[in-house]
Design an enzyme around this catalytic site. Sequence first.
Site: not given
Length: 205
Positions: A122, A159
């Site tokens: 990701s 993230k």
Amino acid sequence: MRPLTPRQTEILELIKRNIADTGMPPTRAEIATRLGFKSANAAEEHLKALAKKGCIEIMPGTSRGIRLTQEDAEVELGLPLIGQVAAGEPILAQEHVEQYFQVDPHMFKPAANFLLRVRGDSMKNIGILEGDLLAVHKMQEAKNGQVVVARVEDDVTVKRFEKKGNVIYLHAENEDYAPIKVDLTCQSLTIEGLAVGVIRNGAWL
């Protein structure tokens, strides 16, 4: 110097980090709280073992009577590699530590406190790849745009952080992943640390 057990290494690292951050060693009670001991007496026993191995000197009569020895200054503790994180447990709990790597924490700015093995792709667009070791500086707050290690409910993720009012968005660096939206009025989110560097997969294994 005789080798240290993983727990002794963890305590010695905690002492060094506390001195670096605050200018003073932790108390026995602080050590017990941070490492999940039932009492300060348990911390005292580990400190005595470290003193016998020449890592520290214990000065009686004061709660912060711990001093690093000159010999210990030559010892490289390395950084703990965190594996799977159990729900509700501190990320640096001993049971989460897979092993220690002989990496100088100060090669990263700010200094790294632990390594986290990257799972998934990701964050691939900024060079954080599957299997990499992410160097993380332990902290509890983040600014917009920083790459963080965050715990959302019981899941730990890496993230890019963005906060808008009571809503936090955790953005991936991969077009295949939608942002994670966290409404702080009804969901829990904990910042575990700031990403400060990457050790490429296999480079230190």
